[in-house]
Design a protein around this motif. Structure first.
Motif, PDB file in Angstrom:
ATOM      1  N   MET A  30       0.850  -1.199   0.000  1.00 43.13           N
ATOM      2  CA  MET A  30       0.000   0.000   0.000  1.00 43.13           C
ATOM      3  C   MET A  30       0.886   1.249   0.000  1.00 43.13           C
ATOM      4  O   MET A  30       1.773   1.385   0.828  1.00 43.13           O
ATOM      5  N   TYR A  31       0.653   2.120  -0.951  1.00 42.54           N
ATOM      6  CA  TYR A  31       1.501   3.304  -1.064  1.00 42.54           C
ATOM      7  C   TYR A  31       1.090   4.376  -0.057  1.00 42.54           C
ATOM      8  O   TYR A  31      -0.045   4.396   0.424  1.00 42.54           O
ATOM      9  N   LYS A  32       2.033   5.262   0.234  1.00 41.85           N
ATOM     10  CA  LYS A  32       1.782   6.390   1.111  1.00 41.85           C
ATOM     11  C   LYS A  32       2.269   7.673   0.430  1.00 41.85           C
ATOM     12  O   LYS A  32       3.234   7.645  -0.332  1.00 41.85           O
ATOM     13  N   SER A  33       1.612   8.783   0.719  1.00 37.98           N
ATOM     14  CA  SER A  33       2.071  10.066   0.189  1.00 37.98           C
ATOM     15  C   SER A  33       3.480  10.355   0.705  1.00 37.98           C
ATOM     16  O   SER A  33       3.808  10.043   1.854  1.00 37.98           O
ATOM     17  N   ASP A  34       4.288  10.956  -0.145  1.00 45.60           N
ATOM     18  CA  ASP A  34       5.676  11.271   0.197  1.00 45.60           C
ATOM     19  C   ASP A  34       5.731  12.658   0.836  1.00 45.60           C
ATOM     20  O   ASP A  34       5.786  13.677   0.151  1.00 45.60           O
ATOM     21  N   ILE A  35       5.705  12.709   2.153  1.00 47.21           N
ATOM     22  CA  ILE A  35       5.614  13.986   2.863  1.00 47.21           C
ATOM     23  C   ILE A  35       6.844  14.858   2.622  1.00 47.21           C
ATOM     24  O   ILE A  35       6.781  16.079   2.727  1.00 47.21           O
ATOM     25  N   SER A  36       7.954  14.245   2.249  1.00 47.42           N
ATOM     26  CA  SER A  36       9.166  15.034   1.985  1.00 47.42           C
ATOM     27  C   SER A  36       8.977  15.977   0.799  1.00 47.42           C
ATOM     28  O   SER A  36       9.706  16.963   0.650  1.00 47.42           O
ATOM     29  N   LYS A  37       7.993  15.684  -0.051  1.00 47.01           N
ATOM     30  CA  LYS A  37       7.734  16.537  -1.218  1.00 47.01           C
ATOM     31  C   LYS A  37       6.785  17.694  -0.904  1.00 47.01           C
ATOM     32  O   LYS A  37       6.534  18.540  -1.768  1.00 47.01           O
ATOM     33  N   VAL A  38       6.247  17.715   0.293  1.00 49.69           N
ATOM     34  CA  VAL A  38       5.319  18.791   0.687  1.00 49.69           C
ATOM     35  C   VAL A  38       6.143  20.004   1.086  1.00 49.69           C
ATOM     36  O   VAL A  38       6.592  20.140   2.227  1.00 49.69           O
ATOM     37  N   ASN A  39       6.386  20.893   0.140  1.00 51.00           N
ATOM     38  CA  ASN A  39       7.274  22.029   0.411  1.00 51.00           C
ATOM     39  C   ASN A  39       6.708  23.382  -0.019  1.00 51.00           C
ATOM     40  O   ASN A  39       7.371  24.394   0.118  1.00 51.00           O
ATOM     41  N   ARG A  40       5.479  23.398  -0.545  1.00 49.57           N
ATOM     42  CA  ARG A  40       4.883  24.680  -0.952  1.00 49.57           C
ATOM     43  C   ARG A  40       4.094  25.262   0.219  1.00 49.57           C
ATOM     44  O   ARG A  40       2.878  25.370   0.187  1.00 49.57           O
ATOM     45  N   ARG A  59      -1.546   9.357   6.311  1.00 53.27           N
ATOM     46  CA  ARG A  59      -1.311   8.882   7.667  1.00 53.27           C
ATOM     47  C   ARG A  59      -2.084   9.747   8.660  1.00 53.27           C
ATOM     48  O   ARG A  59      -2.337  10.925   8.400  1.00 53.27           O
ATOM     49  N   PRO A  60      -2.420   9.232   9.815  1.00 53.12           N
ATOM     50  CA  PRO A  60      -2.998  10.085  10.862  1.00 53.12           C
ATOM     51  C   PRO A  60      -2.009  11.196  11.221  1.00 53.12           C
ATOM     52  O   PRO A  60      -0.790  10.971  11.281  1.00 53.12           O
ATOM     53  N   ASN A  61      -2.506  12.388  11.434  1.00 51.79           N
ATOM     54  CA  ASN A  61      -1.618  13.503  11.758  1.00 51.79           C
ATOM     55  C   ASN A  61      -0.791  13.249  13.013  1.00 51.79           C
ATOM     56  O   ASN A  61       0.309  13.787  13.170  1.00 51.79           O
ATOM     57  N   SER A  62      -1.297  12.416  13.894  1.00 52.20           N
ATOM     58  CA  SER A  62      -0.573  12.114  15.138  1.00 52.20           C
ATOM     59  C   SER A  62       0.705  11.321  14.897  1.00 52.20           C
ATOM     60  O   SER A  62       1.573  11.246  15.770  1.00 52.20           O
ATOM     61  N   GLU A  63       0.829  10.742  13.700  1.00 54.41           N
ATOM     62  CA  GLU A  63       1.982   9.886  13.423  1.00 54.41           C
ATOM     63  C   GLU A  63       3.076  10.591  12.629  1.00 54.41           C
ATOM     64  O   GLU A  63       4.123   9.985  12.364  1.00 54.41           O
ATOM     65  N   VAL A  64       2.854  11.825  12.232  1.00 57.97           N
ATOM     66  CA  VAL A  64       3.821  12.526  11.385  1.00 57.97           C
ATOM     67  C   VAL A  64       4.035  13.939  11.909  1.00 57.97           C
ATOM     68  O   VAL A  64       3.259  14.450  12.721  1.00 57.97           O
ATOM     69  N   GLU A  65       5.107  14.555  11.429  1.00 59.20           N
ATOM     70  CA  GLU A  65       5.359  15.952  11.751  1.00 59.20           C
ATOM     71  C   GLU A  65       4.590  16.814  10.751  1.00 59.20           C
ATOM     72  O   GLU A  65       4.923  16.869   9.573  1.00 59.20           O
ATOM     73  N   ARG A  66       3.580  17.486  11.245  1.00 59.81           N
ATOM     74  CA  ARG A  66       2.670  18.211  10.351  1.00 59.81           C
ATOM     75  C   ARG A  66       3.315  19.477   9.797  1.00 59.81           C
ATOM     76  O   ARG A  66       4.078  20.158  10.480  1.00 59.81           O
ATOM     77  N   LYS A  67       2.955  19.784   8.538  1.00 61.56           N
ATOM     78  CA  LYS A  67       3.404  21.003   7.887  1.00 61.56           C
ATOM     79  C   LYS A  67       2.202  21.872   7.540  1.00 61.56           C
ATOM     80  O   LYS A  67       1.082  21.370   7.412  1.00 61.56           O
ATOM     81  N   PRO A  68       2.412  23.191   7.352  1.00 58.53           N
ATOM     82  CA  PRO A  68       1.317  24.036   6.869  1.00 58.53           C
ATOM     83  C   PRO A  68       0.790  23.506   5.538  1.00 58.53           C
ATOM     84  O   PRO A  68       1.540  22.952   4.730  1.00 58.53           O
ATOM     85  N   CYS A  69      -0.493  23.678   5.320  1.00 62.61           N
ATOM     86  CA  CYS A  69      -1.139  23.133   4.138  1.00 62.61           C
ATOM     87  C   CYS A  69      -1.113  24.132   2.984  1.00 62.61           C
ATOM     88  O   CYS A  69      -1.538  25.281   3.134  1.00 62.61           O
ATOM     89  N   TYR A  70      -0.638  23.671   1.836  1.00 64.30           N
ATOM     90  CA  TYR A  70      -0.574  24.516   0.639  1.00 64.30           C
ATOM     91  C   TYR A  70      -1.916  25.143   0.322  1.00 64.30           C
ATOM     92  O   TYR A  70      -2.004  26.310  -0.050  1.00 64.30           O
ATOM     93  N   SER A 111      -0.731  15.374   0.698  1.00 65.49           N
ATOM     94  CA  SER A 111      -0.786  15.117  -0.749  1.00 65.49           C
ATOM     95  C   SER A 111      -0.694  16.397  -1.574  1.00 65.49           C
ATOM     96  O   SER A 111      -1.053  16.405  -2.751  1.00 65.49           O
ATOM     97  N   SER A 112      -0.207  17.475  -0.978  1.00 66.41           N
ATOM     98  CA  SER A 112      -0.170  18.760  -1.691  1.00 66.41           C
ATOM     99  C   SER A 112       1.112  18.918  -2.517  1.00 66.41           C
ATOM    100  O   SER A 112       1.888  19.858  -2.351  1.00 66.41           O
ATOM    101  N   TYR A 113       1.314  17.973  -3.416  1.00 66.35           N
ATOM    102  CA  TYR A 113       2.455  18.028  -4.332  1.00 66.35           C
ATOM    103  C   TYR A 113       2.090  17.208  -5.569  1.00 66.35           C
ATOM    104  O   TYR A 113       1.087  16.466  -5.580  1.00 66.35           O
ATOM    105  N   ALA A 114       2.878  17.334  -6.598  1.00 67.27           N
ATOM    106  CA  ALA A 114       2.679  16.537  -7.808  1.00 67.27           C
ATOM    107  C   ALA A 114       4.018  16.364  -8.508  1.00 67.27           C
ATOM    108  O   ALA A 114       4.951  17.158  -8.320  1.00 67.27           O
ATOM    109  N   ASP A 115       4.114  15.333  -9.315  1.00 66.29           N
ATOM    110  CA  ASP A 115       5.283  15.096 -10.156  1.00 66.29           C
ATOM    111  C   ASP A 115       4.884  15.288 -11.611  1.00 66.29           C
ATOM    112  O   ASP A 115       3.798  14.864 -12.029  1.00 66.29           O
TER     113      ASP A 115
END
Length: 305
Positions: free
Chosen positions: A1-11, A217-228, A298-302
């Protein structure tokens, strides 16, 4: 099962004075009932309608003065080819000097005549959501759609662009990754790039919890970033109501009224308060819909070409 790549959330940088992106519900009608979308429930929250011309012109006129380079999505939560005067709306926006007027569609209703009309009106970019390399997969995702027609119409749009479009006008096909189609990403890219069409691959969103998105992922499991979508965009529904964000497709949290307010007033009102909460990581103070939402992941695209 795939997961969104949070490292790409940079906007995540706020646009403080005026939004960089404005989404307009010129129509909120749609001809499909896609599995990654909650349009089937829209009537529980707001009626199907087209944006009044006077309201549309009011919005466009302000953008032309404030930020003509802003990206203007002519559709928020519908299909543009159900808005019969869409070419006139695009032409008006381009005539007022807007630099980045775009459409997104499922492509099923995108006939040659309708494509020619929006190209000649000056549309800058067309995005066609197909989301599959195989017909069977497509029919599981794009319920009620026509895989053959969507592909043929996209290639026809490509050909028209080459024949009558300006060099800077563009076309993308879009693929929203889910567990249903993840094994088709590479084939989708290879096919469309070989056909000379740009490709956009993006992860699925839940529309603030309205549909299942197991990639989040549940927000409790990750370091949250501001939303694009909260720090950069304004989303105006067909009746002028302002939604909380791009994920608030049913306008469950209303943040203004474009009939009586300017976009600048809307942007510097409640939305500014929520942007500050995001920038200061005060996520627990947000309205529940936003506080509990994981769509920011998921606020990114390739992109491929």
């Amino acid at each position: 099962m795939y997961k969104s790549d949070i490292s790409k959330v940079n906007r995540t940088t706020e646009s403080p004075e005026f939004p960089d992106v404005i989404l307009l519900d010129n129509t909120n009608a749609c001809n499909l009932r896609c599995t990654m979308c909650d349009h089937k429930n829209i009537k529980k929250y707001r009626k199907i309608q087209k944006m009044d011309w006077d309201l549309y012109k009011k919005i466009i006129d302000e953008i032309a003065i404030e930020k003509p380079q802003a990206r203007i999505w002519q559709i928020f939560y519908g299909d543009p080819f159900l808005c019969l005067d869409m070419p006139e709306r695009i032409k008006y926006a381009k005539g007022r000097g807007l630099k980045d007027v775009v459409l997104n569609t499922n492509g099923v209703l995108m006939t040659k005549e309708k494509s020619r009309a929006v190209i000649e009106a000056g549309l800058d970019v067309m995005y066609v959501g197909i989301d599959a390399a195989d017909k069977m997969t497509y029919e599981q995702i794009r319920v009620g759609g026509d895989f053959t027609a969507a592909k043929a119409n996209t290639l026809m749009y490509r050909d028209l662009l080459r024949k009558i479009g300006r060099p800077e006008q563009n076309l993308f096909v879009q693929f929203v990754v889910s567990d249903l189609n993840i094994n088709e990403v590479d084939r989708f890219k290879k096919y469309w790039v070989s056909e000379g069409v740009n490709v956009k691959i993006r992860p699925k969103v839940s529309w603030a919890g309205l549909v299942d998105a197991s990639n989040l992922r549940p927000n409790s499991e990750v370091e949250r970033k501001p939303c694009y979508w909260i720090v950069r965009t304004v989303n105006i529904c067909a009746d002028g109501s302002v939604a909380f964000c791009t994920a608030d497709v049913h306008c469950r949290v209303k943040c203004g009224d474009a009939n009586t307010m300017t976009i600048r007033e809307i942007w510097r009102g409640d939305l500014e308060k929520y942007r500050i909460m995001h920038s200061e990581n005060r996520f627990d103070e947000l309205p529940p819909m936003c506080r509990d939402c994981s769509d920011w992941q998921s606020s990114y695209a390739d992109y491929y070409q």
